[in-house]
Design an enzyme around this catalytic site. Structure first.
Site, PDB file in Angstrom:
ATOM      1  N   TYR A  32      -3.310  50.615  40.808  1.00 56.99           N
ATOM      2  CA  TYR A  32      -3.252  50.127  39.432  1.00 56.99           C
ATOM      3  C   TYR A  32      -4.134  50.955  38.503  1.00 56.99           C
ATOM      4  CZ  TYR A  32      -7.914  48.027  39.802  1.00 56.99           C
ATOM      5  OH  TYR A  32      -9.271  47.853  39.935  1.00 56.99           O
ATOM      6  N   ARG A  51      -4.859  59.782  37.166  1.00 57.93           N
ATOM      7  CA  ARG A  51      -5.467  59.044  38.286  1.00 57.93           C
ATOM      8  C   ARG A  51      -4.445  58.121  38.953  1.00 57.93           C
ATOM      9  NH1 ARG A  51     -10.890  55.671  37.232  1.00 57.93           N
ATOM     10  NH2 ARG A  51      -9.411  54.225  36.285  1.00 57.93           N
ATOM     11  N   ARG A  99       8.283  41.408  55.853  1.00 57.72           N
ATOM     12  CA  ARG A  99       6.891  41.731  56.191  1.00 57.72           C
ATOM     13  C   ARG A  99       6.773  42.483  57.515  1.00 57.72           C
ATOM     14  NH1 ARG A  99       2.211  40.004  58.552  1.00 57.72           N
ATOM     15  NH2 ARG A  99       0.339  40.330  57.296  1.00 57.72           N
ATOM     16  N   HIS A 101       3.868  45.776  58.842  1.00 57.51           N
ATOM     17  CA  HIS A 101       2.807  46.649  58.331  1.00 57.51           C
ATOM     18  C   HIS A 101       3.298  48.059  57.982  1.00 57.51           C
ATOM     19  CE1 HIS A 101       0.400  43.359  59.644  1.00 57.51           C
ATOM     20  NE2 HIS A 101      -0.752  43.970  59.440  1.00 57.51           N
ATOM     21  N   LYS A 145      -7.519  53.831  43.564  1.00 59.79           N
ATOM     22  CA  LYS A 145      -7.618  52.590  42.766  1.00 59.79           C
ATOM     23  C   LYS A 145      -6.609  51.577  43.325  1.00 59.79           C
ATOM     24  CE  LYS A 145      -8.591  51.218  37.982  1.00 59.79           C
ATOM     25  NZ  LYS A 145      -9.837  50.505  38.194  1.00 59.79           N
ATOM     26  N   GLU A 177     -21.726  52.246  43.777  1.00 61.10           N
ATOM     27  CA  GLU A 177     -21.235  51.916  42.431  1.00 61.10           C
ATOM     28  C   GLU A 177     -21.243  50.412  42.247  1.00 61.10           C
ATOM     29  OE1 GLU A 177     -17.067  52.927  41.876  1.00 61.10           O
ATOM     30  OE2 GLU A 177     -16.565  52.257  43.887  1.00 61.10           O
ATOM     31  N   LEU A 201     -15.047  55.095  42.989  1.00 59.29           N
ATOM     32  CA  LEU A 201     -13.921  55.434  42.122  1.00 59.29           C
ATOM     33  C   LEU A 201     -14.410  56.452  41.094  1.00 59.29           C
ATOM     34  CD1 LEU A 201     -10.931  54.603  41.413  1.00 59.29           C
ATOM     35  CD2 LEU A 201     -11.959  53.332  39.538  1.00 59.29           C
TER      36      LEU A 201
HETATM   37  C1  LIG Z   1     -14.933  50.027  41.608  1.00 58.06           C
HETATM   38  C2  LIG Z   1     -14.886  50.626  40.257  1.00 58.06           C
HETATM   39  N1  LIG Z   1     -15.671  51.687  39.984  1.00 58.06           N
HETATM   40  C3  LIG Z   1     -15.680  52.259  38.771  1.00 58.06           C
HETATM   41  C4  LIG Z   1     -14.887  51.787  37.732  1.00 58.06           C
HETATM   42  C5  LIG Z   1     -14.925  52.448  36.394  1.00 58.06           C
HETATM   43  O1  LIG Z   1     -13.773  53.210  36.201  1.00 58.06           O
HETATM   44  P1  LIG Z   1     -13.211  53.501  34.740  1.00 58.06           P
HETATM   45  O2  LIG Z   1     -14.323  54.072  33.951  1.00 58.06           O
HETATM   46  O3  LIG Z   1     -12.117  54.471  34.971  1.00 58.06           O
HETATM   47  O4  LIG Z   1     -12.744  52.179  34.205  1.00 58.06           O
HETATM   48  C6  LIG Z   1     -14.046  50.693  37.978  1.00 58.06           C
HETATM   49  C7  LIG Z   1     -13.192  50.189  36.897  1.00 58.06           C
HETATM   50  O5  LIG Z   1     -12.599  49.166  36.963  1.00 58.06           O
HETATM   51  C8  LIG Z   1     -14.031  50.106  39.261  1.00 58.06           C
HETATM   52  O6  LIG Z   1     -13.240  49.063  39.535  1.00 58.06           O
END
Ligand SMILES: Cc1ncc(COP(=O)(O)O)c(C=O)c1O
Length: 283
Positions: A32, A51, A99, A101, A145, A177, A201
């Site tokens: 997403y 992305r 369903r 996997h 993501k 993070e 991310l």
């Molecule tokens: C786990 C995680 N890290 C970092 C970010 C920040 O990413 P962005 O600046 O692209 O929104 C997000 C955004 O939702 C996130 O879910």
């Protein structure tokens, strides 16, 4: 929100329903994006599309639309919903199949999108937020993501239960993070943030901030930093599409610096606003 996107078409929100055998619903088998909208325009749209394509590619979902088509689709949705300030949420799943996997052999991916009004969190940007620390229990492909957000939501819930805005995750001594944000520390004028590898991310807001630093002679170190460095930092802040550049003023009940957003954070907030205005017009 009156309209949504279902498989490439704008439909009434009430018609945007997916099957109970959608693999996104059963396995979290999809990816997403969340894109900010200011003045009816998407901010950093190109980076989000890139992305999205990269995430879907890394789990073997072939996007049925190219980036230009996706961008146009979202622009149309924003216009249809008369969205001025908010977000667009877009996701793609592997599709609907009995369903099992392993990937089904012939399945059409399911793309959905919707918009939401969301104000700029002006108060939080000014006062800063409180956070907690929590062990990072997620998988080793946090660069994707993915719709699978269990680790993230458990961390965020823990923060919420402690009256905090965000959970700062760490693997052992190393800070990774936030549950939905990237984390930065400032020490002696140097901005330090985790390198973009498989453990975090690659935030698009993070990249805007790093570009702003490069353009304004603010020194940056993109590297892992420790819990000790975090506790000794002069300033700490988080970044995300919805939270922009948000100062962190407390971690596990301990005040950061003097408890006020610091000068480097303030400067980066101003530079971030300039970038928004350059792309989307005056706020
Ligand atoms: C786990 C995680 N890290 C970092 C970010 C920040 O990413 P962005 O600046 O692209 O929104 C997000 C955004 O939702 C996130 O879910």
């Amino acid at each position: 929100m009156k309209y949504a996107i279902l498989n490439g078409k704008i439909v009434n929100r009430t018609e945007a329903k997916v099957d109970i055998e959608d693999r996104g619903y059963q396995f979290g088998d999809g990816v997403y994006e969340v894109i900010r909208v200011y003045n009816g325009k998407m901010f950093t749209a190109k980076e989000h599309m890139e992305r999205f394509a990269k995430s879907s590619d890394s789990i073997g979902i072939k996007l049925p639309y190219n980036r230009e088509q996706l961008t146009k689709m979202l622009e149309d949705l924003i216009e249809k919903n008369s969205l001025k300030l908010g977000i667009v949420y877009m996701q793609i799943t592997r599709g609907v199949a009995p369903r099992n996997h392993a990937f089904p052999s012939a399945v059409a991916p399911c793309l959905t999108a919707y918009t939401k009004e969301l104000p700029i969190p002006v108060n939080l940007l000014q006062t800063g937020v409180k956070t907690i620390l929590t062990e990072d229990i997620r998988w080793l492909r946090c660069d994707i993501k993915s719709l699978n957000l269990l680790g993230n939501i458990l961390a965020k819930q823990k923060a919420a239960e402690e009256g905090c805005y965000e959970a700062i995750q760490h693997r052992g001594q190393e800070v990774t993070e936030g549950s939905s944000s990237n984390i930065f520390i400032v020490k002696d004028g140097v901005v330090i943030t985790h390198e973009s590898n498989n453990l975090i991310l690659k935030g698009i807001t993070k990249d805007v901030i790093l570009r702003a630093c490069a353009g304004h002679h603010i020194r940056v170190e993109e590297r892992t930093f420790t819990l000790n460095e975090l506790s000794q930092a002069d300033e700490v802040f988080l970044s995300s599409t919805t939270s922009e550049v948000t100062p962190i003023v407390a971690i596990d009940g301990k005040t950061v610096g003097d408890g006020q957003p610091g000068p480097v954070t303030r400067k980066l907030q101003a530079l971030f606003k300039q970038e928004i205005e350059a792309q989307c017009g005056v706020l």
